[in-house]
Design a protein around this motif. Structure first.
Motif, short mmCIF file in Angstrom:
data_model
loop_
_atom_site.label_atom_id
_atom_site.label_comp_id
_atom_site.label_asym_id
_atom_site.label_seq_id
_atom_site.Cartn_x
_atom_site.Cartn_y
_atom_site.Cartn_z
N ILE A 65 -30.96 -29.83 -20.37
CA ILE A 65 -30.56 -30.85 -19.41
C ILE A 65 -31.40 -32.11 -19.64
O ILE A 65 -32.63 -32.05 -19.63
N ALA A 66 -30.70 -33.23 -19.83
CA ALA A 66 -31.40 -34.50 -20.09
C ALA A 66 -32.24 -34.91 -18.90
O ALA A 66 -31.80 -34.83 -17.74
N GLY A 67 -33.45 -35.35 -19.18
CA GLY A 67 -34.36 -35.83 -18.12
C GLY A 67 -34.38 -37.34 -18.10
O GLY A 67 -33.59 -38.01 -18.81
N GLU A 68 -35.29 -37.88 -17.31
CA GLU A 68 -35.42 -39.33 -17.19
C GLU A 68 -35.65 -39.95 -18.58
O GLU A 68 -36.49 -39.44 -19.35
N GLY A 69 -34.93 -40.98 -18.88
CA GLY A 69 -35.11 -41.68 -20.16
C GLY A 69 -34.33 -41.05 -21.30
O GLY A 69 -34.23 -41.64 -22.38
N GLU A 70 -33.80 -39.85 -21.07
CA GLU A 70 -32.96 -39.23 -22.12
C GLU A 70 -31.50 -39.54 -21.81
O GLU A 70 -31.02 -39.22 -20.71
N THR A 71 -30.82 -40.15 -22.76
CA THR A 71 -29.42 -40.54 -22.55
C THR A 71 -28.61 -40.11 -23.77
O THR A 71 -29.16 -39.65 -24.77
N THR A 72 -27.31 -40.31 -23.66
CA THR A 72 -26.43 -39.98 -24.80
C THR A 72 -26.87 -40.76 -26.04
O THR A 72 -26.94 -40.22 -27.14
N ALA A 73 -27.18 -42.04 -25.86
CA ALA A 73 -27.58 -42.86 -27.01
C ALA A 73 -28.95 -42.43 -27.56
O ALA A 73 -29.15 -42.41 -28.78
#
Ligand code: ACO
Length: 343
Positions: A65-73
């Motif tokens: 699960i993506a956390g803060e600052g982790e995005t698709t890009a």
């Protein structure tokens, strides 16, 4: 040709290798996952579910699960850098970036252009492809068309998603199934003879049918609600169609190339559900040991699932140069498709 897109129209004489042609050859692969792993036990704290139910119904044991600052890009950029390193290339070597995603960082510009900038690449061009879970199959097919049409020589193809951000975290029928991640391939123009022994993309079979929209969709969008929305899925309904649709496009790819399940080294399916994967392989007579399964580790990462699975199986040495590999997926739309390539 039933179910075949125009790209799959290899003529019989080409199969015997009597003509020279451009092939889109895999030069590198890479993957990236968010830092946080979420197990089924943790999911039990979020909704009324159990590890047993999730494993039995889907085969999923954990997801990222993506956390803060982790995005698709950001995940796509990491996967891209890994693929470039694997290929021994730099962004300067690329002409085109195609990103398959349904969870872009912004409505626009395209996530592909965002990643292009993150890589420090200021030449060439980049765009997104949106075909939900079939996105990577569509993107590889698109890259192959650009390469064979002479519009690009080296294409970075990325599947990247943060589905955790479009889930209804109170809906146990959907939130337990999805995860985040990214995977990438680099395809380069190479010369082939037209035979099935060529390395590269040999054929593709793409389909879509919008009449199935209500079975799997996100209930928001810039032009309708002005919101992002959340995912809705009539799981049983999707399941009912999945095996038939998947096996149709795989069969079309076999027919277009005159190959059979016996010729195949690896089936790398979209990782939505272990039962759909097993059911499709069984129906086609593809031996279970030829099927790459990562749904237990990653959950359903939509357009990222196939390149993530490729990175696992090529990374651990299972998929080797010269292997015949079938990619397949089915997802929202409905969209579905298969790509047959020689690694
Ligand atoms: N935990 C515990 N129980 C649950 C959960 C859960 N997380 N979710 C549902 N249940 C219950 C249901 O309420 C139902 O209870 P009931 O019988 O009392 O009504 C029971 O479990 C069975 O539910 P079903 O929906 O019939 O379960 P099914 O065996 O169909 O499995 C699943 C559900 C896993 C969603 C399956 O249908 C599936 O995989 N569908 C296809 C998904 C897919 O391939 N999607 C395509 C790609 S995704 C994309 O494109 C974005």
């Amino acid at each position: 040709m039933p179910n075949g897109c125009p790209l799959s129209g290899r003529k019989r004489h080409e199969r015997r290798g009597t003509s020279r042609m451009i092939r889109s050859v895999v030069r590198g692969f890479g993957a990236a996952l968010p830092k946080r792993v979420m197990t089924n036990a943790e999911m039990e704290q979020v909704v009324d579910t159990s590890d047993d139910w999730i494993v039995q119904r889907s085969g999923i044991r954990q997801r990222y699960i993506a956390g803060e600052g982790e995005t698709t890009a950001s995940l796509g950029e990491q996967a891209a850098r890994a693929a470039l390193a694997n290929a021994g290339m730099t962004p300067d070597d690329l002409d085109l970036i195609i990103v398959a995603t349904s969870t872009p960082d912004n409505t626009f510009p395209a996530t592909a252009v965002n990643i292009q900038n993150r890589l420090g690449m200021h030449h060439g061009f980049a765009f997104d492809v949106q075909a939900v879970c079939t996105g990577f199959v569509y993107a590889v097919t698109t890259a192959d068309a650009y390469i064979r049409g002479g519009l690009a020589k080296r294409v970075l193809v990325i599947g990247a998603e943060t589905f955790s951000r479009i889930l209804n975290w109170t809906d146990r029928t959907t939130c337990v199934l999805f995860g985040d991640g990214a995977g990438a391939l680099i395809l380069e123009a190479g010369e082939g003879t037209g035979a099935n022994t060529d390395r590269g993309v040999l054929t593709a079979s793409l389909r879509s049918d919008g009449s199935h929209k209500d079975k799997l969709y996100v209930d928001g969008g810039p032009s309708t609600t002005g919101t992002v929305g959340v995912l809705h899925m009539a799981g049983r309904e999707v399941f009912k169609h999945a095996v038939g649709m998947i096996t149709d496009v795989i069969q079309a790819a076999f027919d277009a190339t005159g190959t059979t399940p016996d010729d195949l080294d690896w089936l790398v399916p979209h990782q939505a559900n272990r039962r759909i994967i097993d059911g499709s392989a069984k129906k086609l007579g593809i031996a279970p040991e030829k099927v790459v399964v990562t749904v237990d580790l990653h959950g359903n990462t939509s357009a990222a699932s196939i390149p993530l699975a490729l990175a696992v199986a090529a990374g651990d040495g299972r998929i080797k140069k010269g292997d015949l590999v079938m990619l397949e997926a089915m997802g929202g739309g409905f969209t579905w498709g298969a790509v047959l390539l020689r690694w």
